[in-house]
Write an enzyme that holds these catalytic residues in place. Structure first.
Site, short mmCIF file in Angstrom:
data_model
loop_
_atom_site.label_atom_id
_atom_site.label_comp_id
_atom_site.label_asym_id
_atom_site.label_seq_id
_atom_site.Cartn_x
_atom_site.Cartn_y
_atom_site.Cartn_z
N GLY A 1 11.42 -30.07 2.17
CA GLY A 1 11.91 -30.51 0.87
C GLY A 1 11.54 -29.56 -0.24
N CYS B 1 7.61 -25.25 15.86
CA CYS B 1 7.59 -26.68 15.57
C CYS B 1 6.16 -27.19 15.56
CB CYS B 1 8.42 -27.45 16.58
SG CYS B 1 8.42 -29.24 16.28
N GLY C 1 18.09 -27.89 4.83
CA GLY C 1 17.44 -28.85 5.70
C GLY C 1 17.46 -30.27 5.18
N ASN D 1 9.86 -22.70 9.06
CA ASN D 1 9.79 -24.04 9.58
C ASN D 1 8.87 -24.86 8.66
OD1 ASN D 1 10.03 -26.29 11.34
ND2 ASN D 1 10.10 -24.93 13.12
N LYS E 1 20.59 -29.39 16.54
CA LYS E 1 19.27 -29.95 16.82
C LYS E 1 18.63 -29.20 17.98
CE LYS E 1 17.16 -34.45 17.80
NZ LYS E 1 16.14 -34.23 16.75
N ALA E 2 17.31 -29.16 18.03
CA ALA E 2 16.61 -28.47 19.10
C ALA E 2 17.06 -28.99 20.47
CB ALA E 2 15.10 -28.65 18.95
#
Length: 306
Positions: free
Chosen positions: A219, A132, A267, A194, A45-46
């Site tokens: 997705g 992000c 993801g 991203n 995770k970031a």
């Protein structure tokens, strides 16, 4: 049996499959479902310099072929990650290559986290999150301007010997100048894509479903976009690419590799199926045999990528 090993800067992978940042935490929850040693690597995770609470709720909304998220880089901060999360991974999975996703608001924030990560021996690479779309400052602000992206990459490369993979944003007119800029600035590799910016509305209230209004779309819906952008980036650089965006099957992973990726991150499929990564890993050799892939070298890339 086809050869599924992959060798990238800082990373000797037993297979090309790893969970994407933000979809796997730091691994502890998913370790209840399977042995994480099956993974090629793990992207955390970031991690930011100070703890972040993230955005207000609701922060997730389903879509017809994916999901929107506006988590806002919630994380416990680099000091906690160094004291708790990375030692846990080192104790339980000492052979698993760890890639830490690094985020921030200013160049100095990013550089400070990158420098601090030298204290963790199990960290083999850094994924620099310049893309992000769900934070007010930093993130995508760096990822949409070639000069800013290059400045950040150079600053972070100067404070660490760890290879830096820069995570690129799809929310740009042309991704190629940004890929070229960070390549010149010292990136060891690239990861993309991203999430795409999107939003949904509640018809009863006429209000956005997400408290942040917009969120990142991930997705199956984004896979065609990811494939196009990976192919475009491959056309302008020879740097390794970790491809991601809509991967949920071994065939999806192979399609990313043909487009120009060298390894694959999975993801939001992890949310639908906690065993998504080991299932893809198990299916990969069989699907490679079916499509006559002997290994995962650059020879499988589409010839039109260069």
């Amino acid at each position: 049996m086809p050869d599924v090993t992959v060798h990238l800067p800082g990373l000797d992978l037993k297979n090309p499959i790893m969970p994407a940042s933000g979809c796997f935490g730091f691994g502890q929850e998913y370790s209840q479902f399977y042995d994480l040693n099956q993974l090629g690597a793990l992207i955390t995770k970031a991690t930011t310099l100070k703890p972040r609470q993230g955005n207000p709720t609701p922060r997730v909304a389903e879509t017809e072929s994916g999901m929107l998220n506006a988590i806002g880089l919630q994380n416990p901060g680099v000091d906690h990650v160094l004291a708790k999360e990375l030692p846990w991974l080192a104790e339980h999975y000492p052979e698993l290559p760890i890639i830490v996703n690094v985020a921030g608001t200013h160049v100095d924030d990013y550089a400070a986290v990158c420098a601090a990560l030298k204290a963790a021996p199990n960290v083999k690479a850094i994924e620099l999150n310049i893309s992000c779309p769900n934070v007010a400052h930093g993130g995508m602000e760096f990822g949409t301007d070639p000069d800013s992206a290059a400045q950040l990459t150079q600053a972070c490369s100067a404070v660490t010997d760890l290879p830096i993979y820069v995570k690129l944003s799809p929310n740009v007119t042309d991704i190629r100048p940004i890929a070229e800029a960070v390549s010149r600035a010292g990136a060891a590799g690239l990861s993309l894509i991203n999430t795409l910016v999107g939003e949904r509305f509640d018809l009863m209230t006429r209000q956005p479903i997400l408290a942040n209004v917009t969120g990142g779309l991930s997705g199956p819906a984004v896979k065609p976009v990811a494939l196009r952008l990976i192919q475009q980036v491959r056309s302008v650089t020879d740097l390794p690419i970790i491809g991601m965006g809509g991967v949920s099957t071994a065939d999806d992973a192979l399609e990313m590799l043909v487009a120009g990726a060298d390894a694959i991150a999975v993801g939001s499929a992890n949310f639908r199926e906690p065993l998504a990564c080991p299932n893809i890993i198990a299916d990969l050799p069989k699907r490679m045999t079916h499509f006559h892939f002997e290994n995962l070298t650059k020879e499988i890339h589409w010839e039109g990528t260069k």
